[in-house]
Design an enzyme around this catalytic site. Structure first.
Site, PDB file in Angstrom:
ATOM      1  N   LYS A   1       0.843  -1.202   0.000  1.00 10.84           N
ATOM      2  CA  LYS A   1       0.000   0.000   0.000  1.00 10.84           C
ATOM      3  C   LYS A   1       0.877   1.250   0.000  1.00 10.84           C
ATOM      4  CE  LYS A   1      -3.859   2.011   2.721  1.00 10.84           C
ATOM      5  NZ  LYS A   1      -4.700   1.871   3.926  1.00 10.84           N
TER       6      LYS A   1
ATOM      7  N   SER B   1      -9.771   1.870   3.086  1.00  6.97           N
ATOM      8  CA  SER B   1      -8.921   2.635   2.201  1.00  6.97           C
ATOM      9  C   SER B   1      -7.906   1.786   1.440  1.00  6.97           C
ATOM     10  CB  SER B   1      -8.163   3.699   3.003  1.00  6.97           C
ATOM     11  OG  SER B   1      -7.306   3.085   3.954  1.00  6.97           O
TER      12      SER B   1
ATOM     13  N   SER C   1      -9.930  -0.497   7.331  1.00  6.90           N
ATOM     14  CA  SER C   1      -9.359  -0.422   5.983  1.00  6.90           C
ATOM     15  C   SER C   1      -8.650  -1.669   5.481  1.00  6.90           C
ATOM     16  CB  SER C   1      -8.395   0.755   5.890  1.00  6.90           C
ATOM     17  OG  SER C   1      -9.131   1.932   5.740  1.00  6.90           O
TER      18      SER C   1
HETATM   19  N1  GLN Z   1     -13.135   4.200   6.474  1.00  7.50           N
HETATM   20  C1  GLN Z   1     -12.575   4.670   7.709  1.00  7.50           C
HETATM   21  C2  GLN Z   1     -12.171   6.106   7.532  1.00  7.50           C
HETATM   22  O1  GLN Z   1     -12.478   6.643   6.538  1.00  7.50           O
HETATM   23  C3  GLN Z   1     -11.392   3.823   8.093  1.00  7.50           C
HETATM   24  C4  GLN Z   1     -10.205   4.085   7.294  1.00  7.50           C
HETATM   25  C5  GLN Z   1      -9.019   3.258   7.674  1.00  7.50           C
HETATM   26  O2  GLN Z   1      -9.162   2.233   8.358  1.00  7.50           O
HETATM   27  N2  GLN Z   1      -7.847   3.725   7.294  1.00  7.50           N
HETATM   28  O3  GLN Z   1     -11.567   6.691   8.364  1.00  7.50           O
END
Ligand code: GLN
Length: 490
Positions: A80, A155, A179
């Site tokens: 990532k 994400s 995420s």
């Molecule tokens: N979807 C959540 C957010 O927007 C979690 C994102 C993540 O785990 N990096 O913060």
């Protein structure tokens, strides 16, 4: 094709010399060339560098190195875009880092390399890991390999899509509020968020430091166990990493879970739960009972407060962490007649809308006069949420829930409605607030269109061994993880 194998399958093929690391790596590169134009899991990748690493692995194999010594020898693993890999661009899905190149390896990357992995590629993600759909990337949307009109989750959408599409053998992502688990569920792979402190965060660009963890995306549970074993351990460069011994996570994968107690939280039966997701999870619960687990109803009474708590704590920490992107230290710099104007113009041009929204929200909840009402209160509620879990774990070995309320949604469907987007993390967020471990594994499909459904398992702090054992027993006796999306070249 070697790129279709699991990590353990490829390791066995490499050991038998059925295939070389170069051939396996070339197969991944060919698959990227064939399908990534449509999926766009990768922001970029350096094929020549990956093949050079593969040749080094082939030399080591020829010289007698084994997977007992180096468990990832010759295995292509993609990363990532939020983790530092020396000599490679590090952009966090954002414009603000410009063409920044990392001068060092994150601890997890060092560990992967020491275990012999071929570390390659920069996987697409929501900017600074803020999002649930990978639509918030400055480098375009990633598409779900099961249905190209849908999001892969976020994400870490690129990490999930690349594994689901066999563009790599496994990948790394990060999980602050879901995420890893949410995209794993929506793309039909296995995703694991370790306990806070299990894996060093050194070299991970911070979003919300008290919630972030790095974890693996894999094609089966055994591979997740192998990768977690390589990644885990205390690190003097991350003071929040914990000096807890790292067990052999693969040793516990016996298939025997008789007598283990699995909790079903009654608060997770929410209105927005899709009937097909519910049916798949209900069937998984029945299956666990047949495997000899005892199913117990439990209560996590503060569940309702999780999303609000998360969006105060995560945004507060993000507003502090992202202050360093000022146009002076890294990447993009816009001209300004004085420093304030330079900061303002750089941050205005460099950050996308969602990141700006989070910074504004986080700055507000930390501002004088509001700090106690929001931030301090959220911290207190966070403790209540953690205590709910610790209490539940006095009677159960793990907790079962859906990973997401629905299967993958359409691209664009929620992008104008941040609150709807935030709600897609309803089942995953508490785990980060509590600091416990969690994973998602495939447990079925919706009918039409055919989209993967994820089962979430939540475990005790440092209870990954038990969690993996429970996940593995289900996976091996059902086989959902073997299904692959049909991809046509393009
Ligand atoms: N979807 C959540 C957010 O927007 C979690 C994102 C993540 O785990 N990096 O913060």
């Amino acid at each position: 094709m070697p790129n279709h194998l699991t990590l353990s399958g490829l390791a066995a093929s490499l050991a038998r010399r059925d295939v070389s690391a170069r051939e396996a790596t070339q197969a991944c590169l060919d698959q990227i060339a064939r399908v990534d134009g449509q999926i766009h899991a990768f922001i970029r990748h350096d094929g020549a560098d990956a093949l050079a690493q593969a040749d080094a692995a082939d030399l080591a194999l020829a010289a007698g190195a084994t997977h007992a010594q180096k468990p990832l020898l010759g295995i292509p693993i993609a990363i990532k875009d939020v983790l530092a890999v020396q000599g490679q661009p590090l952009q966090c899905g954002s414009k603000i880092l410009g063409e920044f190149v990392s001068p060092y390896d994150a601890t997890v990357i060092e560990k992967l390399k020491a275990a012999g992995a071929i570390v390659f590629g920069r996987l697409n993600m929501d900017e600074f890991a803020m999002g649930s759909s990978t639509e918030n990337s400055a480098f375009g949307v990633t598409r779900n390999p099961w249905d190209l009109s849908r999001i892969p989750g976020g994400s870490s959408g690129g990490s999930a899509a690349a594994v689901a599409a066999d563009e790599c053998l496994a990948s790394l992502g990060t999980d602050t509020g879901g995420s890893i688990r949410q995209p794993a569920a929506l793309c039909g792979c296995v995703g694991l968020k370790p306990t806070y402190g299990r894996v060093s965060r050194y070299g991970l660009v911070a979003f919300a430091s008290s919630l972030d963890q790095i974890g693996p995306f894999t094609k089966d549970v055994r591979d997740a166990a192998t990768l977690l074993g390589v990644m885990s351990g205390v690190d003097p460069r991350d003071s929040t990493s914990v000096p807890q011994p790292v067990p052999d996570y693969t040793a516990g994968l016996t298939g025997d879970i008789r007598g283990l107690k699995l909790g079903l939280p009654k608060e997770y039966l929410i209105g927005g739960l899709d009937p097909e997701v519910k049916a798949a999870v209900d069937a998984a619960v029945k299956h666990y009972a047949q495997l000899g687990a005892e199913i117990v109803e439990i209560s996590l009474p503060h569940t309702d407060y999780a999303i609000a708590t998360y969006y105060i704590i995560a945004t507060a920490e993000a507003s502090a962490n992202l202050a360093r992107f000022d146009g002076i230290r890294y990447g993009l710099r816009m001209e300004g007649s004085d420093p304030t104007e330079l900061y303002r113009r750089t941050r205005g041009a460099g950050f996308g809308a969602e990141v700006k929204r989070r910074i504004i929200l986080g700055t507000y909840v930390l501002s004088s006069g509001y700090h106690d009402a929001y931030y301090l209160r959220a911290q207190k509620v966070r403790t209540l949420i953690r205590n709910d879990f610790l209490k539940a774990f006095e009677t159960v070995d793990a907790i079962l829930t859906p990973t997401t309320p629905t299967a993958a949604f359409k691209i664009g469907e929620k992008s104008d409605d941040p609150l709807q987007m935030y709600l897609s993390d309803i089942f995953t967020i508490s785990c980060n607030l509590a600091g416990i471990c969690g994973m998602s594994l495939p447990c079925g499909f919706t009918q039409s269109p055919r989209l993967p459904i994820g089962l979430q398992l939540l475990g005790k702090p440092f209870g990954e061994e038990t969690l993996l054992k429970i996940a593995h027993a289900y996976e091996q006796s059902t086989g959902w993880h073997r299904e692959k999306p049909r991809l046509s070249p393009g």
